[in-house]
Design a protein around this motif. Structure first.
Motif, PDB file in Angstrom:
ATOM      1  N   ASN A   1       8.049   5.910  -0.314  1.00  0.00           N
ATOM      2  CA  ASN A   1       6.989   5.524   0.615  1.00  0.00           C
ATOM      3  C   ASN A   1       5.821   4.858  -0.100  1.00  0.00           C
ATOM      4  O   ASN A   1       5.216   3.910   0.426  1.00  0.00           O
TER       5      ASN A   1
ATOM      6  N   ASP B   1       4.558   1.111   0.763  1.00  0.00           N
ATOM      7  CA  ASP B   1       3.206   0.848   1.265  1.00  0.00           C
ATOM      8  C   ASP B   1       2.317   0.121   0.269  1.00  0.00           C
ATOM      9  O   ASP B   1       1.346  -0.537   0.676  1.00  0.00           O
ATOM     10  N   HIS B   2       2.617   0.228  -1.026  1.00  0.00           N
ATOM     11  CA  HIS B   2       1.731  -0.324  -2.047  1.00  0.00           C
ATOM     12  C   HIS B   2       2.419  -1.311  -2.983  1.00  0.00           C
ATOM     13  O   HIS B   2       1.782  -1.818  -3.916  1.00  0.00           O
TER      14      HIS B   2
END
Length: 389
Positions: free
Chosen positions: A357, A361-362
């Motif tokens: 995750n 997301d990054h």
């Protein structure tokens, strides 16, 4: 574009190969495909190669072969252990053949499967582990091989992103019972579209040959393990023995593959030189988490995860890259569990999925190519430095 995600690796040799096929007027799978299969298998020190029309088809045909082998074939409701990050068609064939997927998180620094969770993932229904080396960086293939041997499991190695990489001196794409490669335009070598399956297992080899070619007998050796020939040549010419597909490659792709394979070592050396320079520029910067090399990467691309503890703005970074004419994209599709298609799967997760995750997301990646990228890497650093101040 100043710094593209992908670039052509073709030269005049590939164009000449295409012209030879065109002049021959023989386009469907034939002698050029056979030559490429043999050369590819020899290059990687594996007994058999089966070329298909894409890396995705390679995964499909390989899983199909496992479902039809004589002893302990894969069956519906069997389980396969998979990483949370990979391309979609790593997972689809297992779903399409009715298997349950057990997802493991990835390591944040390598982006590969966290093999410390393998024992926790094991159940009486576990039959296979699908391991993927992400974007050129070898996964812990030796650990997975030992785990599969210990528990009598199938090791399925998806090497579509990591041709040319090695672990302990052994090429990735040779650790599994079945091993798959992609020959798409953006990959380490390209046949336009194309894929390859490698195996040392005679039965799986013959099953893959049948499954790629309508499930019929025409592509089988005289001493095939899959069926007994009758004396009726009229029937034998169109005899179907398995519910297969038509995912044959073209002669054009086979001919180009022969020429591209000759260049793989040179391409890989330049990619690694670019990777060394990239690492020198970015590894010590706490704003960016880049891939920790495991073994020798073939550096498909350069990945970044913006340090989540520093609350950096990925949207601002994307805008800056776009303004600088630098291509970028999500890391291998991100966390597969975050995609809508997961609703069609029978699956569960082994422990929390945290790092996949974070990468989703990054994270992002930019391209690597088999030519000197030092000037582009310098510009990339300048752009990212400014965007994350």
């Amino acid at each position: 574009m100043y710094y593209e995600l992908a670039a052509s690796t073709w030269g005049p040799e590939e164009v000449e190969a295409l012209h030879r096929v065109i002049d021959s007027n023989m386009f469907t799978m034939g002698e050029n495909v056979r030559r490429f299969e043999q050369a590819f298998a020899a290059k990687f020190g594996v007994k058999h190669g089966v070329m298909v029309n894409s890396g995705s088809s390679a995964n499909l045909v390989a899983v199909a072969a496992l479902a039809y082998k004589r002893e302990k074939p894969l069956q519906r409701s069997d389980e396969v252990i998979v990483p949370a990050i990979s391309w979609s068609t790593t997972f689809y064939p297992f779903q399409q053949y009715g298997l349950k997927l057990r997802f493991l998180d990835v390591e944040l620094d390598t982006l590969n499967m966290d093999v410390s969770k393998l024992e926790a993932a094991l159940t009486p229904r576990t039959r296979a582990v699908a391991v993927v080396s992400i974007l050129g960086n070898p996964a812990a293939l030796d650990v997975v091989r030992a785990f599969c041997d210990k528990h009598d499991l199938i090791m399925f190695e998806d090497n579509c992103e990591s041709m040319g990489a090695t672990l302990n001196g052994k090429p990735t794409g040779t650790y599994g019972d079945l091993n798959t490669f992609s020959l798409f335009f953006s990959h380490h070598i390209s046949t336009m579209e194309g894929g390859m399956i490698l195996t040392d297992n005679d039965e799986l080899y013959q099953l893959c040959r049948a499954m790629r070619n309508h499930g019929w007998t025409r592509d089988q050796p005289a001493d095939s393990m899959l069926f007994e020939r009758s004396e009726d040549d009229f029937f034998e010419a169109y005899r179907f023995i398995l519910p297969g597909y038509n995912v044959r490659p073209l002669e054009l792709s086979g001919a180009v593959g022969v020429e591209q394979l000759k260049k793989l070592d040179g391409f890989t050396a330049v990619r690694r030189a670019n990777g060394t320079y990239f690492t020198q520029r970015f590894a010590a910067d706490p704003r960016f988490i880049i891939q920790r090399e495991n073994g020798e990467s073939s550096w498909f691309s350069f990945t970044f995860i913006l340090n989540p503890n520093m609350k950096l703005d990925r949207k601002r970074v994307m805008q800056s890259l776009k303004a600088a004419d630098i291509g970028y994209r999500i890391i291998t599709g991100g966390n597969f569990l975050r995609h809508d298609v997961i609703k069609h799967f029978d699956y569960d997760c082994v422990g929390p999925i945290i790092n996949a995750n974070i990468a989703h997301d990054h994270g992002f990646f930019v391209g690597n190519h088999p030519f000197d990228l030092r000037d582009r890497i310098d510009t990339l650093y300048q752009v990212l430095d400014e965007a994350t101040r």
